[in-house]
Write an enzyme that holds these catalytic residues in place. Structure first.
Site, PDB file in Angstrom:
ATOM      1  N   SER A 138       0.836  -1.202   0.000  1.00 11.74           N
ATOM      2  CA  SER A 138       0.000   0.000   0.000  1.00 11.74           C
ATOM      3  C   SER A 138       0.867   1.246   0.000  1.00 11.74           C
ATOM      4  CB  SER A 138      -0.897   0.016   1.241  1.00 11.74           C
ATOM      5  OG  SER A 138      -1.541   1.263   1.359  1.00 11.74           O
ATOM      6  N   TYR A 143      -1.284   0.066  10.422  1.00 13.52           N
ATOM      7  CA  TYR A 143      -1.471  -0.504   9.083  1.00 13.52           C
ATOM      8  C   TYR A 143      -0.278  -0.139   8.197  1.00 13.52           C
ATOM      9  CZ  TYR A 143      -3.559  -1.076   4.408  1.00 13.52           C
ATOM     10  OH  TYR A 143      -3.815  -1.432   3.110  1.00 13.52           O
TER      11      TYR A 143
HETATM   12  N1  LIG Z   1      -8.916  -0.584  -0.508  1.00 12.86           N
HETATM   13  C1  LIG Z   1      -7.891   0.221  -0.418  1.00 12.86           C
HETATM   14  O1  LIG Z   1      -8.034   1.447  -0.380  1.00 12.86           O
HETATM   15  C2  LIG Z   1      -6.485  -0.346  -0.363  1.00 12.86           C
HETATM   16  C3  LIG Z   1      -5.421   0.548  -0.536  1.00 12.86           C
HETATM   17  C4  LIG Z   1      -4.144   0.048  -0.515  1.00 12.86           C
HETATM   18  C5  LIG Z   1      -3.910  -1.295  -0.310  1.00 12.86           C
HETATM   19  N2  LIG Z   1      -4.963  -2.137  -0.130  1.00 12.86           N
HETATM   20  C6  LIG Z   1      -4.660  -3.563   0.097  1.00 12.86           C
HETATM   21  O2  LIG Z   1      -5.251  -4.326  -0.935  1.00 12.86           O
HETATM   22  C7  LIG Z   1      -5.486  -5.637  -0.465  1.00 12.86           C
HETATM   23  C8  LIG Z   1      -6.894  -6.041  -0.819  1.00 12.86           C
HETATM   24  O3  LIG Z   1      -7.803  -5.251  -0.084  1.00 12.86           O
HETATM   25  P1  LIG Z   1      -9.212  -4.766  -0.670  1.00 12.86           P
HETATM   26  O4  LIG Z   1      -9.142  -3.314  -0.803  1.00 12.86           O
HETATM   27  O5  LIG Z   1      -9.552  -5.574  -1.829  1.00 12.86           O
HETATM   28  O6  LIG Z   1     -10.152  -5.034   0.582  1.00 12.86           O
HETATM   29  P2  LIG Z   1     -11.137  -6.224   0.935  1.00 12.86           P
HETATM   30  O7  LIG Z   1     -12.087  -6.422  -0.158  1.00 12.86           O
HETATM   31  O8  LIG Z   1     -11.616  -5.932   2.288  1.00 12.86           O
HETATM   32  O9  LIG Z   1     -10.167  -7.471   0.946  1.00 12.86           O
HETATM   33  C9  LIG Z   1      -9.417  -7.916   2.012  1.00 12.86           C
HETATM   34  C10 LIG Z   1      -9.499  -9.418   1.971  1.00 12.86           C
HETATM   35  O10 LIG Z   1      -8.581 -10.013   2.883  1.00 12.86           O
HETATM   36  C11 LIG Z   1      -9.223 -11.131   3.446  1.00 12.86           C
HETATM   37  N3  LIG Z   1      -8.605 -11.501   4.707  1.00 12.86           N
HETATM   38  C12 LIG Z   1      -8.334 -10.695   5.739  1.00 12.86           C
HETATM   39  N4  LIG Z   1      -7.765 -11.419   6.729  1.00 12.86           N
HETATM   40  C13 LIG Z   1      -7.706 -12.687   6.299  1.00 12.86           C
HETATM   41  C14 LIG Z   1      -7.237 -13.901   6.856  1.00 12.86           C
HETATM   42  N5  LIG Z   1      -6.725 -13.924   8.078  1.00 12.86           N
HETATM   43  N6  LIG Z   1      -7.342 -15.030   6.135  1.00 12.86           N
HETATM   44  C15 LIG Z   1      -7.854 -15.017   4.896  1.00 12.86           C
HETATM   45  N7  LIG Z   1      -8.318 -13.909   4.307  1.00 12.86           N
HETATM   46  C16 LIG Z   1      -8.227 -12.748   5.003  1.00 12.86           C
HETATM   47  C17 LIG Z   1     -10.645 -10.680   3.626  1.00 12.86           C
HETATM   48  O11 LIG Z   1     -11.473 -11.800   3.788  1.00 12.86           O
HETATM   49  P3  LIG Z   1     -12.989 -11.660   4.352  1.00 12.86           P
HETATM   50  O12 LIG Z   1     -13.793 -11.114   3.241  1.00 12.86           O
HETATM   51  O13 LIG Z   1     -13.346 -13.057   4.676  1.00 12.86           O
HETATM   52  O14 LIG Z   1     -12.929 -10.752   5.526  1.00 12.86           O
HETATM   53  C18 LIG Z   1     -10.882  -9.942   2.349  1.00 12.86           C
HETATM   54  O15 LIG Z   1     -11.312 -10.791   1.324  1.00 12.86           O
HETATM   55  C19 LIG Z   1      -5.204  -5.619   1.027  1.00 12.86           C
HETATM   56  O16 LIG Z   1      -3.934  -6.136   1.264  1.00 12.86           O
HETATM   57  C20 LIG Z   1      -5.212  -4.146   1.361  1.00 12.86           C
HETATM   58  O17 LIG Z   1      -4.439  -3.863   2.491  1.00 12.86           O
HETATM   59  C21 LIG Z   1      -6.240  -1.697  -0.173  1.00 12.86           C
END
Ligand SMILES: NC(=O)c1ccc[n+]([C@@H]2O[C@H](COP(=O)([O-])OP(=O)(O)OC[C@H]3O[C@@H](n4cnc5c(N)ncnc54)[C@H](OP(=O)(O)O)[C@@H]3O)[C@@H](O)[C@H]2O)c1
Ligand SMILES: Cc1cc2nc3c(=O)[nH]c(=O)nc-3n(C[C@H](O)[C@H](O)[C@H](O)COP(=O)(O)OP(=O)(O)OC[C@H]3O[C@@H](n4cnc5c(N)ncnc54)[C@H](O)[C@@H]3O)c2cc1C
Lengths: 445, 252
Positions: free
Chosen positions: B145, B158
């Protein structure tokens, strides 16, 4: 960075009325509903393409469903598509057209969700041969606020199906639906445009072209005298000459600002109608066009509703039965022309007699008229109220998806089945529309 | 456009139910890929699987496990290799945002964020790096990120987990890039997914589909680090260039 938590206003397409919800709750997964904590009433919303208040709920929780955007199954041998309810018709076209399939029914914008299409039991230019959208829904899942799930179809839990199709989101959350798509061999439409003068000529055209799949008329509501009720009758069929199956493009423009309301006045509208009528040189024009400009000419400009300024717009849409429908239509058009408020988006169509599956579905056999009005202090509401009365006198009804004005008394006369329907309303659900037409919310002006 | 690599065909997705992963996997499904989808919620995984199959995936298998249970990692990864035949691309997407205020008050809360975003990823990356190195091929794409580029008071727990992850990946790349393995660090800005659904959406928010395209492009171009959307590279350059004595006084 995100410290000021000001809730954005969820607007309907007409941007009227403006009602602040207590919460916008995004639903990304069907398991996100029912929610853990729910105090106030809730209402599912799609892309807010309804004009009035069916997708609004003051102080309530709006369940934003556009995250439910998954395809669940597609069988290319039958054309049966099962998808989540937040999938938009635009997403379906991008998916289905390259596979040789098209929507069974489409409205004048592709930016509506499957859930919204079912909840308003929408219709398209092919109503006379295909019926409403609900006629092509094979089954759907309805989840109630108590967590129970009802799979319903025309055969199974048929009463729930009839309540949910056209049920304005009040019977529960639709999580997925199965739709029967129609095959195509080309993305093009064989188009023909015919100029007409007057309602008689138009009705003749509708009757003599009932075998054509898509028919609709654009009608000039500004001109009077010899040009009264002139317009262009538009016909189209899916081309049967095989061509590369490419889906339509993305919106190219975004209407950036609210236009000052003075822009839309009698003179600009007259000029627009004049140009539109004569855009077509000669009485008949034929061409082969991509489906995109044929069905969705306005989608090329996102948020074109801002053209009407901050005060927003209202749409009037009614259906009149054949019996006395012509006279009613002439009366409506006279009242509109006299008011000088008409805009350029006036559409007239003949509905066919395929029954709609919903208890509260709008279409009925006869004539349908739809047009937009800018909201002008003092005059717009009066005109709409007058048009609603004319509609009622002629045994017609108004379309809830486009309405923000009909009274409880009018609604209950237009939709006498409303009491039967109300037994299926989810006790945790409500909408500004439902509050209005059950006499719990007053109407402005 | 430059030289393009072929899109990897056998894809392992860790945290396949993430909004960003899902959007990315749709692009692989459309290209007819074989997918192995790992997540902790069976119902969500099934919805994702169905969608990817409908969109044209050649196959899609699911595996339900809590990725914080690192003891399960070898078994799950071996299962992925067995099911796919071999792994061409591993996409690590699981992560949690956590609640900064709760985390600064209570180490136990911070630990979950650090464990999920950093340590569980380290466990997976260690196995995968060795696997790819041995094969002299493969793409290891990990979502870090922009928040990992500099600590800010509004989300430094984070941020630290992602910063550590980015540094770890730099090291892994330095070690195995020469074996023909692409190690891609993905640094998104704000993306509209369930992770950020509680935040008001400003103009800086990107859609997952847009980020997904950027990820695929970075894989095709064999990039090392990619900011998505790309303008974040400039924003972070500016943020990282502010002297600490000034930065510490800002409200970020
Ligand atoms: N959205 C943003 O603004 C943003 C910005 C920068 C980086 N990111 C990064 O991008 C990546 C994807 O995030 P996203 O934005 O797509 O959000 P998201 O849809 O909330 O995805 C996060 C996923 O991680 C899964 N997860 C969390 N803990 C877990 C565990 N212990 N075991 C298995 N699965 C687990 C969640 O599963 P559940 O659905 O079962 O909870 C969810 O599917 C993350 O690494 C996040 O930090 C996001
Ligand atoms: C330019 C334009 C042209 C149009 N042309 C036509 C036309 O030709 N024919 C026609 O019939 N309509 C037409 N419409 C109206 C539009 O098709 C309908 O209002 C449609 O219902 C909007 O869908 P939406 O996804 O935006 O839903 P919203 O407007 O957000 O919601 C509509 C209703 O659906 C309910 N709803 C939404 N999702 C769900 C769900 N998952 N479960 C349960 N209930 C749900 C809501 O509660 C609400 O009652 C047009 C609108 C525009 C802006």
């Amino acid at each position: 960075m995100a410290s000021t938590k000001q809730l954005p206003l969820f607007e309907s397409w007409g941007r009227y009325p403006r009602l602040q919800a207590a919460e916008l709750a995004p639903i990304h997964w069907s398991t996100d509903f029912p929610r853990q904590s729910v105090a106030p009433a809730q209402l599912p919303v799609g892309l807010g393409r309804s004009y009035g208040d069916v997708c609004l709920l003051e102080n309530g929780v709006l369940l934003e469903t556009s995250g439910l955007d998954r395809f669940l199954a597609f069988d290319p041998s039958t054309g049966i598509l099962r998808c989540e309810a937040g999938v938009s018709l635009a997403q379906i076209l991008d998916f289905a057209v390259p596979r040789g399939f098209f929507l069974p029914v489409t409205p004048g914008t592709k930016f509506v969700t499957v859930g919204g299409a079912i909840a308003n039991d929408i219709h398209g230019k092919n109503h006379h041969v295909a019926g409403s959208f609900g006629c092509h829904v094979r089954q759907l899942e309805l989840v109630r606020s108590d967590g129970s799930s009802i799979i319903c179809s025309p055969e199974r839990n048929a009463d729930w199906f009839r309540a949910t199709v056209g049920g304005c989101g009040l019977t529960g959350l639709i999580t997925w639906a199965e739709i029967q798509m129609r095959p195509i061999v080309s993305p093009r439409i064989d188009y023909e445009g015919i100029q007409f003068h007057g309602i008689d000529e138009l009705i003749e055209l509708f009757k003599s072209n009932s075998g054509i799949e898509y028919t609709v008329a654009w009608i000039d509501c500004v001109s009077t005298g010899a040009n009264f009720a002139r317009g262009i009758y538009m016909l189209g069929d899916h081309s049967d000459v095989p061509a590369p199956l490419v889906a339509g493009g993305k919106a190219k423009l975004n209407f950036p600002v609210d236009l000052p309301a003075v822009f839309l006045n009698r003179h600009t509208m007259r000029a627009f109608n004049e140009v539109y009528f004569h855009k077509q040189f000669g009485k008949r024009v034929k061409s082969l066009v991509h489906y995109e400009p044929f069905f969705y000419p306005l989608d090329a400009v996102l948020h074109w509703n801002r053209m009407y300024g901050k005060d927003g717009l209202l749409q009037f849409q009614c259906a009149l039965p054949w019996e006395g429908g012509k006279e009613g239509m002439i009366e409506l058009l006279r009242a509109i022309t006299r008011s000088g408020l008409a805009s350029f988006l006036a559409v007239l169509k003949a509905f066919g007699d395929i029954p709609s599956p919903g208890m509260l579905s709008f279409p009925m056999p006869g004539l349908m008229l739809a047009l937009d009005f800018p909201i002008r202090e003092g005059v717009s509401f009066k005109l709409l109220d007058n048009l609603a009365s004319i509609t009622r006198e002629h045994g017609g009804r108004l379309y809830s998806a486009k309405d923000a004005r009909m009274t409880a008394e009018q609604f209950q006369a237009f939709y006498p089945q409303w009491q039967e329907f109300s037994r299926y309303v989810d006790p945790g659900f409500d909408s500004a529309f439902w509050q209005r037409v059950t006499g719990r919310r007053p109407i402005d002006g | 456009m430059g030289e393009k690599n072929k899109l990897p065909k056998r894809v392992l997705a860790l945290g396949a139910t993430s909004g960003i992963a899902e959007a990315t996997l749709r692009l692989f499904a459309e290209s007819g890929a074989n997918l192995f989808l790992v997540g902790r919620n069976a119902a969500k995984l099934e919805a994702v699987r169905a969608d990817l199959m409908a969109r044209g995936a050649a196959s899609a298998d699911v595996y339900t496990v809590d990725l914080n249970d690192t003891a399960q990692h070898p078994a799950l990864l071996e299962q992925a290799v067995q099911t796919l035949g071999a792994i061409d691309l591993a996409l690590l997407a699981h992560g949690v945002l956590g609640d900064q205020e709760a985390a600064q008050a209570d180490y136990a809360v911070a630990e979950v964020v650090l464990y999920t975003n950093f340590l569980s990823a380290v466990s997976l990356i260690t196995w995968l790096a060795n696997y790819f190195e041995k094969n002299h091929a493969g793409v290891l794409a990990v979502i870090s990120s922009v928040a990992g580029d500099r600590g800010r008071k509004s989300n430094y727990v984070y941020g630290a987990s992602k910063g550590a992850l980015s540094i770890f990946l730099d090291g892994v790349r330095n070690r195995i890039d020469r074996s023909g393995v692409q190690v891609l660090t993905i640094k998104p800005g704000f993306v509209a997914t369930p992770m950020t659904s509680h935040l008001p959406k400003g103009p800086l928010f990107a859609q997952p589909a847009q980020v997904a395209k950027g990820i695929v492009r970075a894989i095709e171009r064999r990039s090392d680090v990619v900011y998505l959307p790309p303008f974040w590279e400039l924003i972070m350059l500016i943020i990282c260039s502010i002297p600490e004595r000034i930065f510490k006084k800002l409200n970020l």
